[in-house]
Scaffold this motif. Sequence first.
Motif, PDB file in Angstrom:
ATOM      1  N   CYS B  76     -33.899   5.132 -31.320  1.00 32.62           N
ATOM      2  CA  CYS B  76     -33.164   4.762 -30.107  1.00 32.62           C
ATOM      3  C   CYS B  76     -33.288   5.846 -29.021  1.00 32.62           C
ATOM      4  O   CYS B  76     -32.887   6.978 -29.233  1.00 32.62           O
ATOM      5  CB  CYS B  76     -31.695   4.528 -30.438  1.00 32.62           C
ATOM      6  SG  CYS B  76     -30.732   4.062 -28.993  1.00 32.62           S
ATOM      7  N   THR B  78     -31.839   6.217 -26.053  1.00 31.58           N
ATOM      8  CA  THR B  78     -30.684   6.611 -25.241  1.00 31.58           C
ATOM      9  C   THR B  78     -29.496   7.060 -26.086  1.00 31.58           C
ATOM     10  O   THR B  78     -28.438   7.359 -25.543  1.00 31.58           O
ATOM     11  CB  THR B  78     -30.213   5.414 -24.383  1.00 31.58           C
ATOM     12  OG1 THR B  78     -29.806   4.373 -25.280  1.00 31.58           O
ATOM     13  CG2 THR B  78     -31.330   4.891 -23.495  1.00 31.58           C
ATOM     14  N   GLU B  79     -29.657   7.074 -27.394  1.00 29.25           N
ATOM     15  CA  GLU B  79     -28.553   7.319 -28.317  1.00 29.25           C
ATOM     16  C   GLU B  79     -27.471   6.264 -28.193  1.00 29.25           C
ATOM     17  O   GLU B  79     -26.293   6.535 -28.449  1.00 29.25           O
ATOM     18  CB  GLU B  79     -27.964   8.726 -28.142  1.00 29.25           C
ATOM     19  CG  GLU B  79     -29.000   9.795 -28.424  1.00 29.25           C
ATOM     20  CD  GLU B  79     -28.516  10.919 -29.322  1.00 29.25           C
ATOM     21  OE1 GLU B  79     -27.493  11.517 -29.013  1.00 29.25           O
ATOM     22  OE2 GLU B  79     -29.200  11.184 -30.339  1.00 29.25           O
ATOM     23  N   TYR B  93     -22.883  -0.490 -26.101  1.00 28.05           N
ATOM     24  CA  TYR B  93     -23.561  -1.489 -25.278  1.00 28.05           C
ATOM     25  C   TYR B  93     -23.874  -0.974 -23.871  1.00 28.05           C
ATOM     26  O   TYR B  93     -24.849  -1.383 -23.245  1.00 28.05           O
ATOM     27  CB  TYR B  93     -22.722  -2.771 -25.166  1.00 28.05           C
ATOM     28  CG  TYR B  93     -22.437  -3.420 -26.497  1.00 28.05           C
ATOM     29  CD1 TYR B  93     -23.294  -3.245 -27.580  1.00 28.05           C
ATOM     30  CD2 TYR B  93     -21.312  -4.217 -26.664  1.00 28.05           C
ATOM     31  CE1 TYR B  93     -23.024  -3.835 -28.792  1.00 28.05           C
ATOM     32  CE2 TYR B  93     -21.043  -4.823 -27.888  1.00 28.05           C
ATOM     33  CZ  TYR B  93     -21.897  -4.622 -28.951  1.00 28.05           C
ATOM     34  OH  TYR B  93     -21.641  -5.206 -30.149  1.00 28.05           O
ATOM     35  N   ASP B  94     -23.028  -0.071 -23.365  1.00 28.11           N
ATOM     36  CA  ASP B  94     -23.265   0.447 -22.013  1.00 28.11           C
ATOM     37  C   ASP B  94     -24.545   1.279 -21.951  1.00 28.11           C
ATOM     38  O   ASP B  94     -25.140   1.440 -20.895  1.00 28.11           O
ATOM     39  CB  ASP B  94     -22.094   1.328 -21.565  1.00 28.11           C
ATOM     40  CG  ASP B  94     -20.871   0.474 -21.264  1.00 28.11           C
ATOM     41  OD1 ASP B  94     -21.064  -0.723 -20.960  1.00 28.11           O
ATOM     42  OD2 ASP B  94     -19.749   0.987 -21.356  1.00 28.11           O
ATOM     43  N   LEU B  95     -24.916   1.850 -23.085  1.00 31.00           N
ATOM     44  CA  LEU B  95     -26.109   2.707 -23.085  1.00 31.00           C
ATOM     45  C   LEU B  95     -27.356   1.976 -23.551  1.00 31.00           C
ATOM     46  O   LEU B  95     -28.467   2.500 -23.452  1.00 31.00           O
ATOM     47  CB  LEU B  95     -25.881   3.911 -24.004  1.00 31.00           C
ATOM     48  CG  LEU B  95     -25.070   5.083 -23.451  1.00 31.00           C
ATOM     49  CD1 LEU B  95     -25.020   6.202 -24.488  1.00 31.00           C
ATOM     50  CD2 LEU B  95     -25.718   5.603 -22.171  1.00 31.00           C
ATOM     51  N   CYS B  96     -27.180   0.771 -24.095  1.00 31.27           N
ATOM     52  CA  CYS B  96     -28.333   0.073 -24.685  1.00 31.27           C
ATOM     53  C   CYS B  96     -29.290  -0.417 -23.596  1.00 31.27           C
ATOM     54  O   CYS B  96     -28.938  -1.227 -22.756  1.00 31.27           O
ATOM     55  CB  CYS B  96     -27.872  -1.088 -25.560  1.00 31.27           C
ATOM     56  SG  CYS B  96     -29.250  -2.020 -26.234  1.00 31.27           S
ATOM     57  N   LEU B  97     -30.527   0.102 -23.688  1.00 30.13           N
ATOM     58  CA  LEU B  97     -31.559  -0.250 -22.724  1.00 30.13           C
ATOM     59  C   LEU B  97     -32.096  -1.659 -22.978  1.00 30.13           C
ATOM     60  O   LEU B  97     -32.646  -2.301 -22.093  1.00 30.13           O
ATOM     61  CB  LEU B  97     -32.667   0.802 -22.856  1.00 30.13           C
ATOM     62  CG  LEU B  97     -34.049   0.567 -22.293  1.00 30.13           C
ATOM     63  CD1 LEU B  97     -33.983   0.513 -20.775  1.00 30.13           C
ATOM     64  CD2 LEU B  97     -34.982   1.694 -22.713  1.00 30.13           C
ATOM     65  N   GLY B  98     -31.941  -2.116 -24.211  1.00 33.43           N
ATOM     66  CA  GLY B  98     -32.454  -3.448 -24.548  1.00 33.43           C
ATOM     67  C   GLY B  98     -33.942  -3.430 -24.842  1.00 33.43           C
ATOM     68  O   GLY B  98     -34.634  -4.436 -24.665  1.00 33.43           O
ATOM     69  N   CYS B  99     -34.429  -2.280 -25.315  1.00 26.57           N
ATOM     70  CA  CYS B  99     -35.871  -2.175 -25.575  1.00 26.57           C
ATOM     71  C   CYS B  99     -36.247  -2.883 -26.871  1.00 26.57           C
ATOM     72  O   CYS B  99     -37.409  -3.222 -27.083  1.00 26.57           O
ATOM     73  CB  CYS B  99     -36.306  -0.719 -25.632  1.00 26.57           C
ATOM     74  SG  CYS B  99     -35.472   0.258 -26.890  1.00 26.57           S
ATOM     75  N   ALA B 135     -26.369  -7.796 -21.579  1.00 28.31           N
ATOM     76  CA  ALA B 135     -27.409  -7.998 -22.585  1.00 28.31           C
ATOM     77  C   ALA B 135     -27.529  -6.727 -23.412  1.00 28.31           C
ATOM     78  O   ALA B 135     -27.470  -5.626 -22.878  1.00 28.31           O
ATOM     79  CB  ALA B 135     -28.731  -8.316 -21.909  1.00 28.31           C
ATOM     80  N   HIS B 136     -27.678  -6.886 -24.720  1.00 28.12           N
ATOM     81  CA  HIS B 136     -27.789  -5.708 -25.579  1.00 28.12           C
ATOM     82  C   HIS B 136     -28.340  -6.136 -26.923  1.00 28.12           C
ATOM     83  O   HIS B 136     -28.505  -7.331 -27.185  1.00 28.12           O
ATOM     84  CB  HIS B 136     -26.417  -5.050 -25.763  1.00 28.12           C
ATOM     85  CG  HIS B 136     -25.405  -5.953 -26.414  1.00 28.12           C
ATOM     86  ND1 HIS B 136     -25.279  -6.090 -27.775  1.00 28.12           N
ATOM     87  CD2 HIS B 136     -24.481  -6.794 -25.876  1.00 28.12           C
ATOM     88  CE1 HIS B 136     -24.311  -6.960 -28.051  1.00 28.12           C
ATOM     89  NE2 HIS B 136     -23.823  -7.411 -26.919  1.00 28.12           N
ATOM     90  N   VAL B 137     -28.609  -5.143 -27.762  1.00 26.58           N
ATOM     91  CA  VAL B 137     -28.953  -5.471 -29.142  1.00 26.58           C
ATOM     92  C   VAL B 137     -27.654  -5.482 -29.932  1.00 26.58           C
ATOM     93  O   VAL B 137     -26.755  -4.693 -29.674  1.00 26.58           O
ATOM     94  CB  VAL B 137     -29.962  -4.461 -29.709  1.00 26.58           C
ATOM     95  CG1 VAL B 137     -29.995  -4.517 -31.219  1.00 26.58           C
ATOM     96  CG2 VAL B 137     -31.353  -4.767 -29.171  1.00 26.58           C
TER      97      VAL B 137
END
Lengths: 289, 202
Positions: B76, B78-79, B93-99, B135-137
């Motif tokens: 990950c 962005t941690e 979820y706020d940090l999830c880039l959605g990669c 949107a997030h994982v």
Amino acid sequence: MDLVQQQLWGWNIATYLFFGGLGGATLALGILAELRFNLNKWFGILTSLLGLAIISFGLIWLVIDLINPLRFLLAFWIAGIGHSWIARGMVVITGSYIFGVLYAIAAFFGSTTFKKWMGYIAMFCGFGVTTYTGLLLNANVGVPFWHTPALPILFTVSALSTGCALLMLILAAMKSDEAEHYFHFVEGFDILLISLELLIIFAYLDFARLGNAAVMKSAHLLMGNPLFTIGFVVLGLITPLILEAFASVKHSAKGLAGVASILVLIGGFLLRYLITWAGVFQYPHGIAG
Amino acid sequence: MARYGMVMNVHACLGCRACMAACSQWNQTPFWAEDFKGKWRTRVTEIEEGKFPEIKRHFFPTICMHCVNPPCASVCPTEATYINKDGVVLIDYDLCLGCGYCIEACPYDARYEYELDDLKKDEFYFGEDARHHQAHVDKCTFCVDRLEEGLEPSCAATCVGHTRIFGDLDDPNSEVAKLVNTGEAKPLGNYMGTKPKVYYIK
Ligand code: SF4
Ligand code: SF4
């Protein structure tokens, strides 16, 4: 053990991996030409900017692949740099932009020492981009075919080879003695790279033959796919190798080398796509049903 | 500080999938997706073993294994994926880039994409109570919000057959600790070095 071919990463990621590697290599080899092979400053400026443009084009595909592309700015939040190859990749990519542009500016204004420093750092970053595209896949422990140190080596060699191919196409259109000289250097270098790539591919598939069910399945998928055997191995590696070897002994055979270059570029793209496509998860039994 | 874990007693699973329903309601995961394989934090998969006429069928419940050494967190950038003080692997979820890198890295198929379409459906079904806003994982959280209130994860609380046994692995008197310490319950795919905290009695 449940073997499941991965579906998540497809054309978008493969396109990104290809253009990332090609752009990084073009940047590094273009600057090398200007710093060490006496090509003029415009060659250095244009190839470094071309390399950056290619990386940018690749990044578009990565952004499209995000769940929500509008959140792409979070990619610069690289808190995971201690362990994540995406974070590390962002650093070398950003480095390529910063030092690539600084190099181009310094070259334009003719400030020699500054240009050299910026050029070498940009080369390092560009080289980093080529390497990291393989390391990205490498970190997936659930896909044993990718989880081997052979993969980043294969992708690095292939990326450098596609960079050589693109530079040969550019150099073939130029008329100076320096361009001629560098053309021959790149051609020789590419012959070496393609030979290495053949060796790595052979070793890779041979290793797959020896075991681990998921790796074997990946290898079977590749061997059963004409895009791999005929498209990549025959047309993307062996044919350009023969053409380049032939062109290197005959002077003024740039046309042949040009055809070889185009084949190398297509082969490089196929390789990224096929290796991604052939990723097979090895789930403990019960996970996938 | 605790070290939460779960034991799955596969023999006790009836295949009723009450856990999947309970989880998807509590956590508002995409139950509107069409199949039993897609976007779930927990799945119960039907497995057939053997050859006709000796076919044995059983049901196999899975969730995120809350690995001690989670590949999903390693990749990950962005941690966003982190391990909390109680050993629960969570996503900010706020940090999830959605990669989606973590989906590919997880060797237990525990993660999925919570897409823009799913956000719309979440809002449609839950209105003001909708819990997903970007949107997030997504994946199992051991229902951290319930743990804070002293409740069990929703799947374990609902489980009809006492298949899902939840507890603190650090508490030697807990049922999970006993099953794990006696070696009766074993982790899946331990050879990968992930050190899961979900164990199976098979
Ligand atoms: S099971 Fe997968 S998602 Fe869960 S902690 Fe392990 S690697 Fe991460
Ligand atoms: S999708 Fe989110 S949680 Fe997963 S690796 Fe990317 S940033 Fe981390």
